[in-house]
Design an enzyme around this catalytic site. Structure first.
Site, PDB file in Angstrom:
ATOM      1  N   ARG A  27       0.839  -1.201   0.000  1.00 25.73           N
ATOM      2  CA  ARG A  27       0.000   0.000   0.000  1.00 25.73           C
ATOM      3  C   ARG A  27       0.876   1.253   0.000  1.00 25.73           C
ATOM      4  O   ARG A  27       0.632   2.201  -0.756  1.00 25.73           O
ATOM      5  CB  ARG A  27      -0.925   0.009   1.223  1.00 25.73           C
ATOM      6  CG  ARG A  27      -2.142  -0.920   1.120  1.00 25.73           C
ATOM      7  CD  ARG A  27      -2.798  -1.050   2.486  1.00 25.73           C
ATOM      8  NE  ARG A  27      -4.080  -1.738   2.490  1.00 25.73           N
ATOM      9  CZ  ARG A  27      -4.225  -3.057   2.452  1.00 25.73           C
ATOM     10  NH1 ARG A  27      -3.144  -3.832   2.376  1.00 25.73           N
ATOM     11  NH2 ARG A  27      -5.430  -3.605   2.489  1.00 25.73           N
ATOM     12  N   ARG A 121      -8.264 -16.225  -9.183  1.00 26.50           N
ATOM     13  CA  ARG A 121      -8.706 -15.403  -8.059  1.00 26.50           C
ATOM     14  C   ARG A 121      -9.599 -14.271  -8.581  1.00 26.50           C
ATOM     15  O   ARG A 121      -9.218 -13.540  -9.492  1.00 26.50           O
ATOM     16  CB  ARG A 121      -7.504 -14.849  -7.285  1.00 26.50           C
ATOM     17  CG  ARG A 121      -6.652 -15.956  -6.683  1.00 26.50           C
ATOM     18  CD  ARG A 121      -5.420 -15.419  -5.967  1.00 26.50           C
ATOM     19  NE  ARG A 121      -5.768 -14.668  -4.762  1.00 26.50           N
ATOM     20  CZ  ARG A 121      -4.862 -14.066  -3.990  1.00 26.50           C
ATOM     21  NH1 ARG A 121      -3.573 -14.130  -4.305  1.00 26.50           N
ATOM     22  NH2 ARG A 121      -5.239 -13.414  -2.907  1.00 26.50           N
ATOM     23  N   ASP A 320      -6.279 -14.356   7.833  1.00 26.67           N
ATOM     24  CA  ASP A 320      -4.936 -14.908   7.612  1.00 26.67           C
ATOM     25  C   ASP A 320      -4.376 -15.535   8.884  1.00 26.67           C
ATOM     26  O   ASP A 320      -3.872 -16.658   8.874  1.00 26.67           O
ATOM     27  CB  ASP A 320      -3.985 -13.820   7.103  1.00 26.67           C
ATOM     28  CG  ASP A 320      -4.259 -13.458   5.649  1.00 26.67           C
ATOM     29  OD1 ASP A 320      -5.012 -14.197   4.985  1.00 26.67           O
ATOM     30  OD2 ASP A 320      -3.726 -12.443   5.179  1.00 26.67           O
ATOM     31  N   ARG A 394       1.528 -19.334   3.703  1.00 23.66           N
ATOM     32  CA  ARG A 394       0.968 -19.502   5.049  1.00 23.66           C
ATOM     33  C   ARG A 394       0.769 -20.972   5.406  1.00 23.66           C
ATOM     34  O   ARG A 394       0.872 -21.349   6.575  1.00 23.66           O
ATOM     35  CB  ARG A 394      -0.330 -18.710   5.182  1.00 23.66           C
ATOM     36  CG  ARG A 394      -0.111 -17.229   4.949  1.00 23.66           C
ATOM     37  CD  ARG A 394      -1.056 -16.334   5.701  1.00 23.66           C
ATOM     38  NE  ARG A 394      -0.804 -14.950   5.334  1.00 23.66           N
ATOM     39  CZ  ARG A 394       0.182 -14.207   5.810  1.00 23.66           C
ATOM     40  NH1 ARG A 394       1.032 -14.722   6.683  1.00 23.66           N
ATOM     41  NH2 ARG A 394       0.359 -12.959   5.411  1.00 23.66           N
TER      42      ARG A 394
END
EC number: 2.5.1.19
Length: 434
Positions: A27, A121, A320, A394
């Site tokens: 960002r 996605r 997450d 992850r």
């Protein structure tokens, strides 16, 4: 296939300084590129996802100098210089979504694409929102998914923009970050969210960072946002990226499972990231957790039976970090239920399906639904399980925790952690003992 064997371990303790947050890093890079002035970014994450963002900005004509974890970006005053670019963005949702919006109003001809999983996605809700203001965006293959072709367009806002909030919060983030660049007669643009907005803390990150660059977004609940229009982002001069709270979750869980004390530095009470809420979830499971403004420490489990307590919890706000809870549930004294995690299905892989498959390999009984996961731990973890990681950083980091159950575990394709935390396993091994 390349693999890494871990454990068996029984202890985890020490201190770890977290790498910069992925969500904040990408960002800030884009905001600095769009701003007026020069921005010095410190503690910038060095990972696959930030590299693809930097590569894209370079192709778009943005000037920057990088030295270690510091990057000095010269802003473009709201107009990215390159009128044409072909951008490969890997599997980085934090690059694909915001850049799609920024380029849609930039007036050039661009192609956005990535790895095969990125082409699975969804991005249709963001494209629909951008088309409401005149953007010309075409799908090259499947409707609603990358690759995308963006062409010059006459952009105008004459009504509130509507966007769905129940698939990915990144669609709203992308609109919020881009809309200040679009002039309107009223001097403001309104975005209305339909459906329940997921991952609200990530929107809070976006709003807080925009404010650091001089743009204040007004929020009315989570359904309506007012953004000033036709204004320029102003560089704050210097900005530090705080540690990655999602990455902190693996070490905090290790401190609970391995006795601790284990301290993470770089996030704490003052963090703008919602994933610091993982510490609260861990406390509900019985872990001994203390917290300062920029650190969190865990010292084992505080109940009589020495195991984590099972929980039944809504994880919509921290999807997450919730993955780490799913693996920590292997060490609980009963069945743990994770609810409202439907966003897992459109992440780097279908994380609900992947998590159910791999938890079963180590002996857990798992019930997987469209947006929930129920985990019942085994009496004894299955040793030497070979964990597939699905090119998902992850998954690899979460399942390293199995080694703290006194059994060896094999992690297939361990280098997938490069997406957000390239030296994760070195850090993990430095804190664990047999």
């Amino acid at each position: 296939m390349e693999h890494l064997d871990l454990g068996p371990f029984s202890r985890a303790s020490g201190t770890v300084r977290l790498p910069g947050s992925k969500s904040i890093s990408n960002r800030v890079l884009l905001l600095a590129a769009l701003a007026e002035g020069e921005t010095t970014i410190t503690n910038l994450l060095d990972s696959d996802d930030t590299r693809v963002m930097l590569d894209a900005l370079e192709k778009l004509g943005v000037k920057f100098k990088r030295d270690g974890d510091t990057c000095v970006v010269t802003g473009t005053r709201g107009a990215l210089p390159a009128a044409r670019a072909d951008l490969f963005l890997g599997n980085a949702g934090t690059a694909v979504r915001p850049l799609t919006a920024a380029l849609a109003v930039n007036g050039g001809d661009y192609r956005i694409h990535g790895v095969p999983r990125m082409h699975e996605r969804p991005i249709g809700d963001l494209v629909d929102g951008l088309r409401q203001i005149g953007a010309k965006i075409d799908y090259e293959e499947n409707e609603g998914f990358p690759p995308l072709r963006i062409r010059p367009a006459q952009i105008s806002v004459d009504a509130p923009i509507r966007v769905r909030g129940d698939v990915s919060s990144q669609f709203l983030t992308a609109l919020l970050m881009t809309l200040p660049l679009v002039k309107t007669e009223s001097g403001e643009t309104i975005v209305e969210v339909s459906g329940e907005l997921i991952s609200k803390p990530y929107i809070e990150i976006t709003i807080r960072l925009m404010e650091r660059f001089g743009i204040k977004v007004e929020r009315f609940g989570w359904e309506r946002f007012t953004i000033p229009s036709g204004v320029r982002y102003q560089s704050p001069g210097k900005i530090m990226v705080e540690g990655d709270a999602s990455s902190a979750s693996y070490f905090l869980a290790a401190g609970a499972l391995g006795g601790g004390p284990l301290r993470v530095e770089g996030v704490g009470r003052a963090s703008i990231q919602g994933d610091v809420g993982f510490a609260t979830a861990l406390m509900k499971m019985g872990a001994n957790v203390t917290m300062g403004d920029d650190w969190i420490e865990v010292r084992g489990v505080g109940n009589d039976h020495g195991k984590l307590d099972p929980i039944d919890m809504d994880f919509n706000l921290i999807p997450d970090a919730a993955m780490t809870i799913a693996v920590a549930a292997l060490f609980a004294d009963g069945t743990t239920t994770l609810r409202n995690i439907g966003s897992w299905r459109v992440k780097e892989t279908d994380r609900i399906a992947a998590m159910a498959t791999e938890l079963s390999k180590v002996g857990a009984k798992v019930q997987a639904g469209e947006d929930f996961l129920v985990v019942t731990p085994p009496e004894q973890l299955t040793p030497n399980a070979a964990i597939d990681t699905y090119d998902d950083h992850r998954m690899a980091m979460c399942f390293s925790l199995v080694s703290l159950g006194g059994v060896p575990v094999r992690i297939n394709d361990p280098k997938c952690v490069g997406k957000t935390f390239p030296d994760y396993f070195e850090r993990f091994l430095a804190l664990t003992q047999p």
